[in-house]
Design a protein around this motif. Structure first.
Motif, mmCIF file in Angstrom:
data_model
loop_
_atom_site.group_PDB
_atom_site.id
_atom_site.type_symbol
_atom_site.label_atom_id
_atom_site.label_comp_id
_atom_site.label_asym_id
_atom_site.label_seq_id
_atom_site.Cartn_x
_atom_site.Cartn_y
_atom_site.Cartn_z
ATOM 1 N N ASP A 1 4.659 -9.705 -8.894
ATOM 2 C CA ASP A 1 4.451 -8.571 -9.791
ATOM 3 C C ASP A 1 4.281 -8.987 -11.251
ATOM 4 O O ASP A 1 3.520 -8.389 -11.997
ATOM 5 C CB ASP A 1 5.654 -7.620 -9.638
ATOM 6 C CG ASP A 1 5.353 -6.227 -10.138
ATOM 7 O OD1 ASP A 1 4.265 -6.007 -10.709
ATOM 8 O OD2 ASP A 1 6.196 -5.339 -9.970
ATOM 9 N N THR B 1 4.271 -2.919 -10.447
ATOM 10 C CA THR B 1 4.894 -2.002 -11.399
ATOM 11 C C THR B 1 4.137 -1.991 -12.720
ATOM 12 O O THR B 1 3.990 -3.024 -13.349
ATOM 13 C CB THR B 1 6.360 -2.437 -11.665
ATOM 14 O OG1 THR B 1 6.973 -2.734 -10.410
ATOM 15 C CG2 THR B 1 7.131 -1.339 -12.362
ATOM 16 N N TRP C 1 4.669 8.013 -15.522
ATOM 17 C CA TRP C 1 4.017 7.647 -14.254
ATOM 18 C C TRP C 1 3.259 8.872 -13.733
ATOM 19 O O TRP C 1 3.855 9.924 -13.504
ATOM 20 C CB TRP C 1 5.076 7.209 -13.236
ATOM 21 C CG TRP C 1 4.508 6.433 -12.081
ATOM 22 C CD1 TRP C 1 3.456 6.788 -11.284
ATOM 23 C CD2 TRP C 1 4.950 5.171 -11.609
ATOM 24 N NE1 TRP C 1 3.218 5.833 -10.343
ATOM 25 C CE2 TRP C 1 4.125 4.817 -10.513
ATOM 26 C CE3 TRP C 1 5.978 4.291 -11.984
ATOM 27 C CZ2 TRP C 1 4.285 3.631 -9.791
ATOM 28 C CZ3 TRP C 1 6.139 3.109 -11.268
ATOM 29 C CH2 TRP C 1 5.299 2.779 -10.189
ATOM 30 N N ARG D 1 11.262 3.771 -8.432
ATOM 31 C CA ARG D 1 10.042 3.461 -7.702
ATOM 32 C C ARG D 1 9.951 4.311 -6.442
ATOM 33 O O ARG D 1 10.898 4.413 -5.688
ATOM 34 C CB ARG D 1 10.022 1.980 -7.328
ATOM 35 C CG ARG D 1 9.543 1.102 -8.467
ATOM 36 C CD ARG D 1 9.976 -0.323 -8.225
ATOM 37 N NE ARG D 1 9.373 -0.836 -7.000
ATOM 38 C CZ ARG D 1 8.306 -1.624 -6.996
ATOM 39 N NH1 ARG D 1 7.732 -1.969 -8.124
ATOM 40 N NH2 ARG D 1 7.813 -2.082 -5.867
#
Ligand SMILES: [Zn+2]
Ligand SMILES: [Zn+2]
Length: 262
Positions: free
Chosen positions: A30, A41, A50, A124
């Motif tokens: 990531d 992410t 988001w 998440r």
């Protein structure tokens, strides 16, 4: 005239329209929230939360994040600064309910954010877990050429005579005017755009030329990134569609994403 001779004769036209493009070099993982990456992410700020899918209201998955300040020097900073982020809904139930039209903001969201501090902690969604993150650690340069559907507009005009099976190829600026057997000079062998994920270069249009117009100035938006089906992101746009992120050259915060399939 054979295809090789045609390509030789068109060398000045090809040189004029040859553009640098870059394939991403990736490693698994990531990286930091501001790293250039596929999936994983994104950097999320207080003013840039988001985004959710407009159809199912679930959080969208990050497909691509690119640090525009950290691109190959040859681009001369033409895409501006900040992080270019593309989000998309991967839920099966949502497929077929949009995503392909630029500015529709239905299954996709694309934006440029300017990180001003640490990323806001975001819970998440389990939705993000099955897309493996890949960090973009470099770029491999290659020469790209326009896809056949753009040749006309660039001064290479094809006139097909299906009855005789012939093709008349004209390029006024080179005083080039040749008629050949259609089967002997396929347009994609004269010049074509590379498939797959790439930065800059020419879009590998599937249906035809589809540069959106900037809603602020009406100008034609330019190609930034091509995101193909099942390349670095394990996702299929429609039936093996190919996606494009475009940007207004005057308004670098105006970005759009659309895809098409055959
Ligand atoms: Zn959705
Ligand atoms: Zn504009």
């Amino acid at each position: 005239m054979k295809i090789d001779e045609i390509v030789d004769s068109l060398a000045p036209w090809l040189a004029k329209h040859r553009r640098p493009a870059w394939k991403p070099v990736v490693v698994e993982g990531d990286g930091s929230p501001t790293a250039s990456k596929f999936c994983g992410t994104p950097w999320i700020g207080p003013d840039s939360p988001w985004p959710d899918c407009s159809v199912c209201n679930h959080p969208l998955s990050l497909f691509l994040q690119i640090d525009l300040s950290d691109l190959p020097g040859e681009l001369g900073g033409r895409f501006g600064t900040g992080l270019l982020q593309l989000f998309y809904c991967t839920r099966d139930d949502c497929q077929g309910y949009g995503g392909s039209e630029p500015f529709a903001d239905d299954l996709s969201r694309v934006r440029v954010v300017h990180p001003s501090g640490p990323s806001v902690a975001v819970p998440r969604s389990p939705r993000h877990k099955h897309l493996p993150a890949k960090q973009i650690v470099g770029w491999t340069r290659f020469d790209d050429l326009p896809t056949p559907c753009e040749h006309d507009e660039l001064g290479l005009v094809y006139t097909y005579n299906f009855e005789n099976g012939t093709l008349r190829l004209e390029c006024q600026e080179l005083n080039f005017d040749v008629t050949s057997r259609m089967s002997e000079c396929p347009a994609e062998e004269i010049a074509n755009s590379e498939p797959g994920d790439k930065l800059a270069g020419w879009p590998a249009w599937v249906q035809g030329v589809e540069y959106p117009s900037c809603p602020k100035c009406g100008g034609r938006m330019t190609h930034v990134f091509q995101l193909d089906s099942q390349n670095n992101v394990p996702f299929m746009f429609g039936d093996v569609g190919c996606g494009h992120i475009t940007q207004c050259p005057e308004h670098k915060e105006v970005v759009a994403f659309g895809w098409a399939c055959s």
